[in-house]
Design an enzyme around this catalytic site. Sequence first.
Site, short mmCIF file in Angstrom:
data_model
loop_
_atom_site.label_atom_id
_atom_site.label_comp_id
_atom_site.label_asym_id
_atom_site.label_seq_id
_atom_site.Cartn_x
_atom_site.Cartn_y
_atom_site.Cartn_z
N GLU A 16 0.80 -1.26 0.06
CA GLU A 16 -0.26 0.07 0.06
C GLU A 16 0.75 1.44 0.04
O GLU A 16 0.21 2.34 0.26
CB GLU A 16 -0.93 -0.01 1.23
CG GLU A 16 -2.02 -1.30 1.18
CD GLU A 16 -2.77 -1.41 2.39
OE1 GLU A 16 -3.50 -0.25 2.58
OE2 GLU A 16 -2.49 -2.14 3.22
N SER A 145 -6.54 -2.82 2.52
CA SER A 145 -7.04 -2.32 1.20
C SER A 145 -7.48 -3.21 0.30
O SER A 145 -7.55 -3.02 -0.96
CB SER A 145 -5.84 -1.19 0.76
OG SER A 145 -5.71 -0.28 1.68
N TYR A 214 -9.11 3.45 -4.42
CA TYR A 214 -8.08 4.40 -4.70
C TYR A 214 -7.81 5.15 -6.13
O TYR A 214 -7.11 6.15 -6.39
CB TYR A 214 -6.68 4.11 -4.17
CG TYR A 214 -6.79 3.57 -2.89
CD1 TYR A 214 -7.19 4.43 -1.97
CD2 TYR A 214 -6.40 2.29 -2.57
CE1 TYR A 214 -6.93 4.14 -0.71
CE2 TYR A 214 -6.73 1.97 -1.04
CZ TYR A 214 -6.90 2.94 -0.20
OH TYR A 214 -6.93 2.22 1.10
N ARG A 255 -11.73 2.73 10.98
CA ARG A 255 -12.91 2.43 10.11
C ARG A 255 -13.37 1.12 10.35
O ARG A 255 -12.46 0.44 9.91
CB ARG A 255 -12.57 3.10 8.61
CG ARG A 255 -13.63 3.27 7.87
CD ARG A 255 -13.34 3.64 6.18
NE ARG A 255 -12.91 2.20 5.44
CZ ARG A 255 -11.76 1.96 5.26
NH1 ARG A 255 -11.11 2.78 5.07
NH2 ARG A 255 -11.62 0.71 4.50
N ASP A 257 -15.59 -1.86 8.35
CA ASP A 257 -16.12 -2.28 6.92
C ASP A 257 -17.31 -3.50 7.38
O ASP A 257 -16.98 -4.23 7.87
CB ASP A 257 -15.08 -2.62 6.12
CG ASP A 257 -14.33 -1.53 5.66
OD1 ASP A 257 -14.59 -0.37 5.81
OD2 ASP A 257 -12.86 -1.68 5.26
N GLU A 271 -13.99 -6.10 8.83
CA GLU A 271 -12.60 -5.72 9.37
C GLU A 271 -12.69 -4.19 9.84
O GLU A 271 -13.52 -3.55 9.57
CB GLU A 271 -11.30 -5.75 8.33
CG GLU A 271 -11.45 -5.02 7.44
CD GLU A 271 -10.55 -4.99 6.44
OE1 GLU A 271 -9.64 -5.98 6.39
OE2 GLU A 271 -10.29 -4.00 5.32
N ASN A 273 -10.04 -1.10 10.29
CA ASN A 273 -8.75 -0.35 9.58
C ASN A 273 -8.42 0.68 10.69
O ASN A 273 -9.01 1.69 11.14
CB ASN A 273 -9.11 0.40 8.18
CG ASN A 273 -9.56 -0.57 7.26
OD1 ASN A 273 -8.87 -1.37 6.72
ND2 ASN A 273 -10.97 -0.70 7.18
N GLY A 277 -7.56 5.56 5.17
CA GLY A 277 -6.75 6.38 4.15
C GLY A 277 -7.09 7.92 4.39
O GLY A 277 -8.27 8.20 4.87
#
Length: 310
Positions: A16, A145, A214, A255, A257, A271, A273, A277
């Site tokens: 990443e 990601s 992204y 964050r 998901d 998951e 994070n 980002g």
Amino acid sequence: MSAARILLLRGGLSAEREVSLTSAAEVERALLGAGYEVTSLDPGWDVAETLPRALEGVDVVFNALHGKWGEDGNIQALLNFARVPYTHSGVMASSLAMDKPRSKLLFAAAGIPIVHDRPVTLAELRTGSDPLPRPYVIKPSHEGSSVGVKIVMPGSGPTDLSGLETYDSLMVEDYVPGRELTVSVLQARGQAPRALAVTELETDAAFYDYEAKYSAEAQTRHIVNPDSLPGDVQEALLRWSEAAHETLGCRGATRADFRYDPDSGRIAILEVNTQPGLTPLSLLPEQALATGMDFTTLVTWMVENAACDA
């Protein structure tokens, strides 16, 4: 806070890297605009030598690294030894969040619904036998990601396993159809975690993969607090995101998901994070803005709430 000298960690060694460089560029602009003095370090394999030198005279480290080595507790451990406050979560929370099977065990114990999974080897996948009933998902056990993720649908041909040989640990989990949803959480020092908003992600890709996250060309649609989402579902997502953050022992920004199947009513966390980002296409800044917090205010908040592990 009186701190004015920031070391910005950017780039790094993970898959990443490019995302990290983009996040760091946005963060640097915002911090300079807010009056901070900013220096940068792109940590390589010699980080044990370069980091102590870079930390001289630094008040706070802004960790804009993503993925392995920067998001999994490794860099956090070095910063704890240096006793320099850094943004985002500490060693244990970062390590647990990157370890998907272990984090899911903790989520389940906390009453947060998860997706069934099991470990799998590349040799087993290469036999051509399905490790789970289709549809299912193949993913690295320690990656972010959506890097390395593959979805195996009913009726699809042989699965492309290219790239998976680079991972030490793989897993498979049930595929949950439906809507892709995500929730950002902020936790200030000494306060309870606070979920910001629910965003639905609509993409023409098979799922919300690396390109959808992204690439501007992917044209992924972000719908903040969608009206079509039932109120009880939205409330559950907010509370479970806060619970997941707390269960792992996170701090600062995270964050979570989720997948939501409106036909069955099933919700499942995928998951958490610990280094969301901060690119122009990222979700945390978008959700923060929906609560009235612009990007400069967000990164300043992160600096002001930086900490080391106790």
